[in-house]
Scaffold this motif. Sequence first.
Motif, short mmCIF file in Angstrom:
data_model
loop_
_atom_site.label_atom_id
_atom_site.label_comp_id
_atom_site.label_asym_id
_atom_site.label_seq_id
_atom_site.Cartn_x
_atom_site.Cartn_y
_atom_site.Cartn_z
N GLU A 1 -5.94 -4.22 -1.85
CA GLU A 1 -6.40 -3.69 -3.13
C GLU A 1 -5.55 -2.46 -3.46
O GLU A 1 -5.52 -1.49 -2.71
CB GLU A 1 -7.88 -3.34 -3.07
N HIS A 2 -4.89 -2.51 -4.61
CA HIS A 2 -3.81 -1.57 -4.91
C HIS A 2 -4.20 -0.10 -4.80
O HIS A 2 -3.53 0.69 -4.14
CB HIS A 2 -3.16 -1.88 -6.25
N PHE A 3 -5.32 0.30 -5.42
CA PHE A 3 -5.65 1.72 -5.42
C PHE A 3 -6.07 2.20 -4.04
O PHE A 3 -5.86 3.36 -3.68
CB PHE A 3 -6.74 2.01 -6.46
N MET A 4 -6.62 1.30 -3.22
CA MET A 4 -7.07 1.67 -1.88
C MET A 4 -5.91 1.76 -0.90
O MET A 4 -5.91 2.61 0.01
CB MET A 4 -8.11 0.67 -1.38
N ILE A 5 -4.93 0.91 -1.09
CA ILE A 5 -3.81 0.87 -0.16
C ILE A 5 -2.63 1.70 -0.66
O ILE A 5 -1.68 1.99 0.07
CB ILE A 5 -3.40 -0.60 0.10
N GLY A 6 -2.70 2.10 -1.94
CA GLY A 6 -1.68 2.99 -2.50
C GLY A 6 -0.43 2.30 -3.00
O GLY A 6 0.58 2.96 -3.26
N LEU A 7 -0.49 0.97 -3.16
CA LEU A 7 0.66 0.21 -3.63
C LEU A 7 0.27 -0.55 -4.90
O LEU A 7 -0.73 -1.25 -4.91
CB LEU A 7 1.11 -0.81 -2.57
N PRO A 8 1.04 -0.45 -5.98
CA PRO A 8 0.67 -1.15 -7.21
C PRO A 8 0.78 -2.66 -7.06
O PRO A 8 1.56 -3.17 -6.26
CB PRO A 8 1.70 -0.62 -8.23
#
Length: 446
Positions: A34-41
């Motif tokens: 999940e992008h916001f949780m893992i920091g990758l778009p």
Amino acid sequence: MQKNFVQVHSQDFVVNGEKIVFRGFGLGSWMNLEHFMIGLPGTDSLIKKTFSEVYGEEKSSLFFDKFLMEFVDEDDFKFLKDLGVNLLRIPFSYKFFLDDQYPDSFKTEGFKYLDHIISLCEKHEIYAILDLHTTPGGQNPDWHCDTASGIPMLWNYGALRDTVIALWGHIAKYYRNNPWVAGYDIVNEPSMVKNAVVFNEFYDKVVSEIRKHDTNHIIFIEGNRFSTDFSMLDPVDDPQVAYTFHFYPFVDEPAVLSPEMKREDRKKIFLTEFERLVSIRDKYNRPVWCGEFGLVLDEESIQLQTEIIEDMLDLCESYDVSWTLWTYKDAACMGIVYPQEDTPWIKLTTKIREEWNQHEEQAKGEQLVDHMAETYFKPISADLRYELQFRMRTIMQVICVEQHLKPFLQLMPWEEAYRLPESFHFNNCTSWDELSLLIKKYTQKA
């Protein structure tokens, strides 16, 4: 009742006739990025595609195998055990079991990763609930079901639902004799389901398929509108079915996150929404589980945020509702555990977040829909605007991956990239002491 298995008894969960209340965490952003949780778009698929484009298919596979096998370890489970929790909700993507081009055959890699965690659960006597977080075509319009369209296609095509039904039969056959698997959470956060007949038929068919192979495990059913609306759902004729809802009251009432709001006023808003959700326990005469709740955490607001989570937990405890916080570990977003600032993963994602973040992405998606409507068309309804902004964001995610993820990876040598998952080793992480103490307040009285 099945010996040693968690079972439904009236409105309670029981093991060997003894009542059990679940208290635990979700393992978010592990088998479904999940992008916001893992920091990758990007979505899970877009992120993995980008790694393959930069490093090649073989190295990308090595990277994500390392990520999956090292994201949590023995020390994480010792920490969980010290917190006193007894449940881990394990989200996973269907893509670990199904190839979209060959939907009639199953892959084996999914069991490798699930077994890795479930074996640790068994060793440390923590139950697991398996959560299908993404489905073919997507069960909701948002990024966390790995959608490429922003349209919940699952509810439009029976052929897609048939693959999910068959997949659950396959999983149930594999885990049917494992008592540390407490149950199966059939589909995470369905939304925009328009046809009640389709919705009920899907659950009936999943239950029937699972019961061909497995009569031991509980089957958990989620409602529409991201698991907050159960009005469409008829009772399911199976004694081991239970219901699970998600509790994010700030989605509709964002003011509850403001430090200006009095705590008692916030608690009244929480109570109204929680009572509405927990009413399904009497509606279906089955136990309920609050499968998700939590907040984006930051150091400057941690006292307020701990207070808000305490108010949510108090509701679960006072209404005798099992719960799992979202989430256990991520890249310093919602997780109680997260990599330290000097780890390579946090250094990388800190740079990326200077150019991209999920909240701006959402706002831009809404602004682009408004611009399109105002510039080229007549005004559109709020309902249509809501649906279209998800579709707009899927376009934006493709661009963000190309402009805000790929350039950073292209500058990173493979040897450095391959070591990124080590940032999540427990000995490279820190944790929120405030939340740890809060969790123990509830687990130690149990």
